[in-house]
Design a protein around this motif. Structure first.
Motif, PDB file in Angstrom:
ATOM      1  N   GLY A   1       0.830  -1.199   0.000  1.00 53.59           N
ATOM      2  CA  GLY A   1       0.000   0.000   0.000  1.00 53.59           C
ATOM      3  C   GLY A   1       0.860   1.242   0.000  1.00 53.59           C
ATOM      4  O   GLY A   1       1.780   1.375  -0.813  1.00 53.59           O
ATOM      5  N   ASN A   2       0.580   2.170   0.902  1.00 54.79           N
ATOM      6  CA  ASN A   2       1.345   3.417   0.972  1.00 54.79           C
ATOM      7  C   ASN A   2       2.820   3.142   1.233  1.00 54.79           C
ATOM      8  O   ASN A   2       3.179   2.405   2.166  1.00 54.79           O
ATOM      9  CB  ASN A   2       0.781   4.313   2.071  1.00 54.79           C
ATOM     10  CG  ASN A   2      -0.590   4.857   1.733  1.00 54.79           C
ATOM     11  OD1 ASN A   2      -0.975   4.905   0.560  1.00 54.79           O
ATOM     12  ND2 ASN A   2      -1.335   5.282   2.736  1.00 54.79           N
ATOM     13  N   LEU A   3       3.669   3.749   0.422  1.00 58.15           N
ATOM     14  CA  LEU A   3       5.112   3.490   0.452  1.00 58.15           C
ATOM     15  C   LEU A   3       5.879   4.775   0.202  1.00 58.15           C
ATOM     16  O   LEU A   3       5.502   5.570  -0.661  1.00 58.15           O
ATOM     17  CB  LEU A   3       5.467   2.465  -0.637  1.00 58.15           C
ATOM     18  CG  LEU A   3       6.958   2.262  -0.975  1.00 58.15           C
ATOM     19  CD1 LEU A   3       7.659   1.547   0.172  1.00 58.15           C
ATOM     20  CD2 LEU A   3       7.111   1.482  -2.277  1.00 58.15           C
ATOM     21  N   SER A   4       6.959   4.966   0.958  1.00 53.96           N
ATOM     22  CA  SER A   4       7.910   6.058   0.698  1.00 53.96           C
ATOM     23  C   SER A   4       9.320   5.495   0.841  1.00 53.96           C
ATOM     24  O   SER A   4       9.601   4.749   1.785  1.00 53.96           O
ATOM     25  CB  SER A   4       7.720   7.218   1.677  1.00 53.96           C
ATOM     26  OG  SER A   4       6.435   7.776   1.568  1.00 53.96           O
ATOM     27  N   ILE A   5      10.185   5.838  -0.097  1.00 53.15           N
ATOM     28  CA  ILE A   5      11.589   5.416  -0.071  1.00 53.15           C
ATOM     29  C   ILE A   5      12.451   6.634  -0.369  1.00 53.15           C
ATOM     30  O   ILE A   5      12.105   7.442  -1.237  1.00 53.15           O
ATOM     31  CB  ILE A   5      11.886   4.332  -1.121  1.00 53.15           C
ATOM     32  CG1 ILE A   5      10.965   3.121  -0.950  1.00 53.15           C
ATOM     33  CG2 ILE A   5      13.351   3.884  -1.054  1.00 53.15           C
ATOM     34  CD1 ILE A   5      11.128   2.077  -2.057  1.00 53.15           C
TER      35      ILE A   5
ATOM     36  N   VAL B   1      10.775   8.757  -3.441  1.00 53.37           N
ATOM     37  CA  VAL B   1       9.564   8.433  -4.190  1.00 53.37           C
ATOM     38  C   VAL B   1       8.483   8.039  -3.201  1.00 53.37           C
ATOM     39  O   VAL B   1       8.760   7.430  -2.163  1.00 53.37           O
ATOM     40  CB  VAL B   1       9.815   7.290  -5.204  1.00 53.37           C
ATOM     41  CG1 VAL B   1      10.236   6.002  -4.514  1.00 53.37           C
ATOM     42  CG2 VAL B   1       8.602   7.065  -6.087  1.00 53.37           C
ATOM     43  N   THR B   2       7.243   8.397  -3.508  1.00 54.28           N
ATOM     44  CA  THR B   2       6.089   7.913  -2.759  1.00 54.28           C
ATOM     45  C   THR B   2       5.131   7.246  -3.749  1.00 54.28           C
ATOM     46  O   THR B   2       5.008   7.675  -4.896  1.00 54.28           O
ATOM     47  CB  THR B   2       5.359   9.032  -2.006  1.00 54.28           C
ATOM     48  OG1 THR B   2       4.789   9.959  -2.943  1.00 54.28           O
ATOM     49  CG2 THR B   2       6.316   9.775  -1.082  1.00 54.28           C
TER      50      THR B   2
ATOM     51  N   VAL C   1      19.410   5.399   3.803  1.00 56.68           N
ATOM     52  CA  VAL C   1      18.264   4.769   3.143  1.00 56.68           C
ATOM     53  C   VAL C   1      17.115   4.635   4.132  1.00 56.68           C
ATOM     54  O   VAL C   1      17.275   4.053   5.212  1.00 56.68           O
ATOM     55  CB  VAL C   1      18.639   3.381   2.597  1.00 56.68           C
ATOM     56  CG1 VAL C   1      17.395   2.652   2.089  1.00 56.68           C
ATOM     57  CG2 VAL C   1      19.681   3.512   1.491  1.00 56.68           C
ATOM     58  N   GLY C   2      15.952   5.150   3.771  1.00 54.67           N
ATOM     59  CA  GLY C   2      14.766   5.032   4.599  1.00 54.67           C
ATOM     60  C   GLY C   2      13.606   4.450   3.820  1.00 54.67           C
ATOM     61  O   GLY C   2      13.424   4.761   2.637  1.00 54.67           O
ATOM     62  N   ILE C   3      12.818   3.582   4.476  1.00 52.86           N
ATOM     63  CA  ILE C   3      11.602   3.022   3.898  1.00 52.86           C
ATOM     64  C   ILE C   3      10.470   3.229   4.899  1.00 52.86           C
ATOM     65  O   ILE C   3      10.631   2.933   6.095  1.00 52.86           O
ATOM     66  CB  ILE C   3      11.748   1.521   3.587  1.00 52.86           C
ATOM     67  CG1 ILE C   3      12.929   1.275   2.632  1.00 52.86           C
ATOM     68  CG2 ILE C   3      10.466   0.957   2.989  1.00 52.86           C
ATOM     69  CD1 ILE C   3      13.227  -0.195   2.404  1.00 52.86           C
ATOM     70  N   HIS C   4       9.328   3.723   4.414  1.00 47.77           N
ATOM     71  CA  HIS C   4       8.196   4.037   5.279  1.00 47.77           C
ATOM     72  C   HIS C   4       6.927   3.415   4.707  1.00 47.77           C
ATOM     73  O   HIS C   4       6.786   3.286   3.486  1.00 47.77           O
ATOM     74  CB  HIS C   4       7.990   5.553   5.371  1.00 47.77           C
ATOM     75  CG  HIS C   4       9.136   6.287   5.987  1.00 47.77           C
ATOM     76  ND1 HIS C   4       9.030   6.960   7.180  1.00 47.77           N
ATOM     77  CD2 HIS C   4      10.430   6.464   5.575  1.00 47.77           C
ATOM     78  CE1 HIS C   4      10.194   7.531   7.484  1.00 47.77           C
ATOM     79  NE2 HIS C   4      11.051   7.230   6.516  1.00 47.77           N
TER      80      HIS C   4
END
Length: 256
Positions: free
Chosen positions: A24-28, A98-99, A156-159
């Motif tokens: 679903g909702n993703l941010s990197i 990117v989202t 590096v972050g992933i949300h």
């Protein structure tokens, strides 16, 4: 601090778990330094080792024209591909993000370069199925099928949320932002600092100087060795507060 990835087998690998299978909702986001712009650079990918880019929930990379690109597999075989309208210059640090909301039909996708909206272009329209998942590792610097490149990567972050433009800028200036964080690595100091027990495996690469994050970019000195602890940030035991603002504990001995 950062890592320099110079071959198609240089990578940092983290074991898979359910929290990394984001459909679903993703941010990197990450900081990158391209040593060359004419090759593919895999940045952050949870891809299928046996089938290249197949069945991967996200594959964030730059293409052979230095354009940030996100690929998300749908239904295990087809995929949607989104390119930024901007390019990354070589020989300099840039922050890319990117989202993606994971929706079928027409997903909302936004690309950022250096904190600025680089409006995404949907180039491959196959979104009738849900985003796929797999049990493969998370890769930084090289995909599971050895699609690597020649670049440096840091922070590096992933949300599992759609970060706002303001939160993307916070991540650029401070290295990370807390809302919805499921993975964070400085890269170089490779531990996952999100609070999850994911132990990295490093193949090749060398540690090099990191991006120019410091006071000129609005970064607090907590990153630079002047850290004063005032309690851990809830849910993120590797994080601390400095001057009332969440930061990574700077016991790594400075940024570069």
């Amino acid at each position: 601090m950062a890592r320099n990835f110079t071959t198609t087998t240089d990578r940092v690998e983290y074991p898979s778990d359910a929290a990394l299978n984001i459909t679903g909702n993703l941010s990197i986001y990450c900081w990158i330094y391209l040593n060359a712009g004419s090759v593919y650079h895999s940045l952050v990918s949870k891809t299928n080792n046996d089938a290249g880019g197949s069945a991967n929930p996200y594959d964030f990379r730059t293409n052979n024209e230095a354009v940030p690109t996100l690929s998300c597999t749908r239904g295990g075989t087809s995929y949607d591909l989104t390119d930024s309208t901007g390019t990354i210059s070589t020989g300099a640090w840039h922050h890319v993000a990117v989202t993606h909301d994971g929706a079928t039909g027409t997903p909302a996708v936004v690309m950022y370069i250096d904190g600025i909206d680089a409006t995404a272009t949907l180039t491959f329209d196959d979104r009738t199925d849900a985003v796929s998942t797999n049990t493969q590792p998370l890769y930084i610097g090289e995909r599971g099928d050895e699609l690597g490149g020649d670049c440096r990567i840091a922070c590096v972050g992933i949300h599992n949320v759609i970060l706002t433009a303001g939160e993307i800028k916070t991540a650029m200036r401070r290295g990370w932002t807390p809302r919805g964080l499921v993975f964070f690595s400085l890269v170089g100091h490779d531990a996952d600092l999100s609070g999850s027990a994911r132990t990295p495996t490093v193949s090749g690469t060398s540690i090099v100087d990191g991006p120019p994050i410091g006071p000129p970019f609005g970064f607090d000195l907590g990153w630079m060795g002047a850290f004063t602890a005032a309690g851990a940030v809830a849910g993120h035991p590797a994080m601390r507060r400095w001057g009332g603002v969440p930061h990574l504990a700077s016991h790594y001995g400075g940024w570069n």
